[in-house]
Enzyme design. Structure first.
Site, PDB file in Angstrom:
ATOM      1  N   THR A  97       1.086  -1.538  -0.038  1.00 37.66           N
ATOM      2  CA  THR A  97      -0.163   0.345  -0.125  1.00 37.66           C
ATOM      3  C   THR A  97       0.844   1.085   0.295  1.00 37.66           C
ATOM      4  OG1 THR A  97      -2.042  -1.609   0.941  1.00 37.66           O
ATOM      5  CG2 THR A  97      -1.994   1.107   1.749  1.00 37.66           C
ATOM      6  N   LYS A 172      -7.334   1.670  -3.774  1.00 34.86           N
ATOM      7  CA  LYS A 172      -6.955   1.004  -2.023  1.00 34.86           C
ATOM      8  C   LYS A 172      -7.077   1.964  -0.883  1.00 34.86           C
ATOM      9  CE  LYS A 172      -4.297  -1.477   1.151  1.00 34.86           C
ATOM     10  NZ  LYS A 172      -5.315  -3.204   1.734  1.00 34.86           N
ATOM     11  N   LYS A 240      -1.113   4.138   9.214  1.00 32.74           N
ATOM     12  CA  LYS A 240      -0.114   4.672   7.741  1.00 32.74           C
ATOM     13  C   LYS A 240      -0.960   5.337   6.760  1.00 32.74           C
ATOM     14  CE  LYS A 240       1.443   0.841   5.832  1.00 32.74           C
ATOM     15  NZ  LYS A 240       1.006   0.842   4.468  1.00 32.74           N
TER      16      LYS A 240
END
Length: 292
Positions: A97, A172, A240
């Protein structure tokens, strides 16, 4: 299978994903900075590389499942990294990611070496990774993604083509924003219920029995009733990811007010020492804000 697959990054998600590639019959070579994490895959018949460069010289397709840009850059540009192998006509699939802007920059950097970048982050956590039921969110040349579909389906149950390189990462960001907000919303609701002396199991039964019931809430039910959060997707990683969401939204000029609030709550969770717990442990952050 004719393609030789290299897999770098054997963490919570990478380990079962690589195992499923092996089970599907592909030749596989793995690399992990911590070598002990390669033992299970070696016992299953996988090869183990001593450096990313060695893996790149052997593999046709290299998959990265790493924690973020810093780890990817180190793997690519390090002294014995992927690019040190001086190999062209390779395919790199980044399943980590990262932000869309990072992906687009990386794609342009790899083009002169005739390396095709596919960004293919996944929707799903540890259990879907084990079960091979991840959703693959793929960006890059459409023909390349189509050719790689059998490989993707060894790890997941569906491949969604999102567009050019960077659009898989954009999808995403979109999915993880909703994931973070839904989990925080459920935990906030359960916290209110607890303060009103309602039984958590009863509240969840009520929610799951109606139109608000969903796979995510079902998956986290035991954690929330037992107040125990064994990791499927770490809270620190959600923090994150939300940082990338905020960066991406700022670049796109998109309003994401709930994302800002959620980020602060997950970030506080890390500060409270819950970063290595499942991200459903954001419930602990909310409880810490109650009037004492």
């Amino acid at each position: 299978m004719s393609q030789k697959i290299g897999f770098i990054g054997l963490g919570i998600m990478g380990q079962p994903m690589a195992a499923n590639i092996l089970k599907a019959g592909y030749e596989l070579m793995v690399y992990n900075r911590t070598g002990e994490k390669t033992r299970t895959l070696k016992d299953m018949g996988g090869l183990v590389a001593s450096t990313p460069a060695e893996l790149t010289s052997w593999a046709d397709v290299i998959i990265l499942m790493l924690t973020g840009p810093e780890a990817i850059d180190a793997t690519l540009y390090g002294e014995k990294g992927i690019l040190a192998a001086n190999q062209s006509d390779k395919i790199i699939i980044n399943m980590s990611t990262v932000s869309p802007s990072y992906t687009r920059t990386l794609s342009k950097c790899l083009e002169p070496g005739r390396i095709v970048l596919i960004d293919a982050p996944v929707s799903g956590s540890k259990k879907p990774a084990i079960d091979g039921t991840l959703i693959i969110l793929a960006g890059g040349p459409k023909e390349s993604v189509h050719t790689l579909e059998p490989l993707f389906l060894s790890m997941g149950r569906k491949v969604i083509y999102c567009g050019e390189a960077g659009q898989g990462s954009a999808m995403k960001m979109t999915v993880n924003l909703l994931l973070a907000v839904m989990m925080e919303g459920l935990c906030e609701s359960l916290n209110l219920a607890q303060q009103l002396n309602l039984d958590t199991a009863m509240v969840l039964d009520s929610i799951l029995a109606g139109p608000l019931g969903c796979g995510l809430f079902n998956l986290k039910q035991d954690m929330l009733t037992q107040n125990n959060f064994p990791v499927q997707f770490p809270l620190k990683h959600m923090t994150k990811d939300l940082r990338y969401v905020l960066q991406t939204a700022d670049e796109a000029g998109a309003a994401v007010p709930c994302a800002h609030t959620a980020f602060q709550l997950y970030r506080q969770g890390v500060g409270l020492g819950n970063g290595d717990l499942d991200f459903a442990a954001v419930k602990k952050t909310i409880e810490a804000l109650n009037d004492q």
